[in-house]
Structure formats: C-alpha cells, structure tokens
Design an enzyme around this catalytic site. Sequence first.
Site, PDB file in Angstrom:
ATOM      1  N   HIS A 128      -1.590  -4.437   3.567  1.00  0.00           N
ATOM      2  CA  HIS A 128      -0.237  -4.964   3.722  1.00  0.00           C
ATOM      3  C   HIS A 128       0.732  -3.793   3.853  1.00  0.00           C
ATOM      4  CE1 HIS A 128      -0.518  -4.064  -0.612  1.00  0.00           C
ATOM      5  NE2 HIS A 128       0.767  -3.730  -0.468  1.00  0.00           N
ATOM      6  N   HIS A 166       4.211   2.398   5.620  1.00  0.00           N
ATOM      7  CA  HIS A 166       2.804   2.701   5.892  1.00  0.00           C
ATOM      8  C   HIS A 166       1.930   1.554   5.396  1.00  0.00           C
ATOM      9  CE1 HIS A 166       3.328   3.853   1.685  1.00  0.00           C
ATOM     10  NE2 HIS A 166       2.034   3.619   1.542  1.00  0.00           N
TER      11      HIS A 166
END
Length: 210
Positions: free
Chosen positions: A59, A142
């Site tokens: 995620h 990220h």
Amino acid sequence: MKCGALEAIFRECRFDRSRSLRMIRAFAAIALPPEIRESLVRLQAGLPSGRPVPPENLHLTLVFLGELPEPVLEDVHLAFAAIRAERFDMTLSGLGLFGGARPRNLHACLAESVALCHLQARLETAARRAGASPERRRFSPHVTLATLRPGQGDPGRLERAVIAGSDFRAGPFPVESFGLYRSELGRNGAVHTELAQYALFSSQLAFPEP
C-alpha cells in the site's frame, strides 16, 4: 464512505466504556489495484535480500497515526470523512532505499503528483486537529517492497538492484479513495485491517459551485 469495521469498534467501545482507553495502531493509506500489486510481487522476486512485504500489505501510506485511543481515532475518522478532494492518477516509477549506509527499506517510488501531496497534507492537518500526533517528517511517497534488518544485505548489491530497477513503471492507475487502517503487529509480521474507506470525487463534485 464505507466504515463498517470502524463502527463495530466504536459500538464495542460504547457498550463497554472500560475499553475506551484501548490503543489502536492506525494509518491512512491508498490501496493498490490487483494488477499493480501483481507487478510489485514480480519485482519482489528479483530483490537480492530483505523480507518481502506480503502482497496483501502492499500500500502507499499517507499518514502514520501511531497508537491512538479509540475516542481520538473516532475524531480522526470524522475529520477524514469531512474532506472533499479530487480523484487523480498515480504512477509507480523506479526503486529507492531508505537508511543510507545501513539500508532498512527497499521500495517502489512514485512519479511526482501534486494531487497526491495535496491530499497527504490535508490528511495530516486534519489528523492533528482531531488530536492525533502524526510523524513529523517530509512526505516521501513510496510503496515498501522489503524491509531489512540492520546490517542485512550487501549495500552494493542493493544499490545495483535500485539502479537496475530505475526503468520500472506501473500505471498510471486511478485513485478514487483512501482508507483508514488498523495495524496489529504479530510474530509473523503486521496484519492490516481496513476500518473505513473515503471516496474521492471528480473536480465538479469535490468543489461544488457556491
């Protein structure tokens, strides 16, 4: 807005007030479509070292909230539910490392997105106003692919893997919602449970005419 799991927690809390001091480790994040997760799993297979993140845990974290009392988490939920923000597209682009000379995190990077940074800033502000204390660090979007223990892996090999992955691309893909998640740490890693989901809107709906 979808919040069945969160409402269950709050019903339980109101039924037994002694549980209102229970702490919940939580974060806000963008879930990834199945095809994007599949691309990342294939990428993980070629990593030289580290503990791969399970596919279901891949995620993009927007705000890490830390350990919150349930009443504060409910206030954060209400603050997130009041946010109206636009949908946008997101693209994964290249690889990166956190940790400098002692790498601790190997991740997929994100192509620059003004809309993503705007959403993240609004969520962080909303969380603080609701009583949470998110981490104070520059937002560096990220998707973590693998974590490394101190001293694990040859930094040179990791750097070469990052360079070799510089042409990695996945997307663009639409971001139409974000979620509030509970994270429970265990011996076999973290288990993430979505507590609530918040829809993003088209520009006309996000900013209606007065």
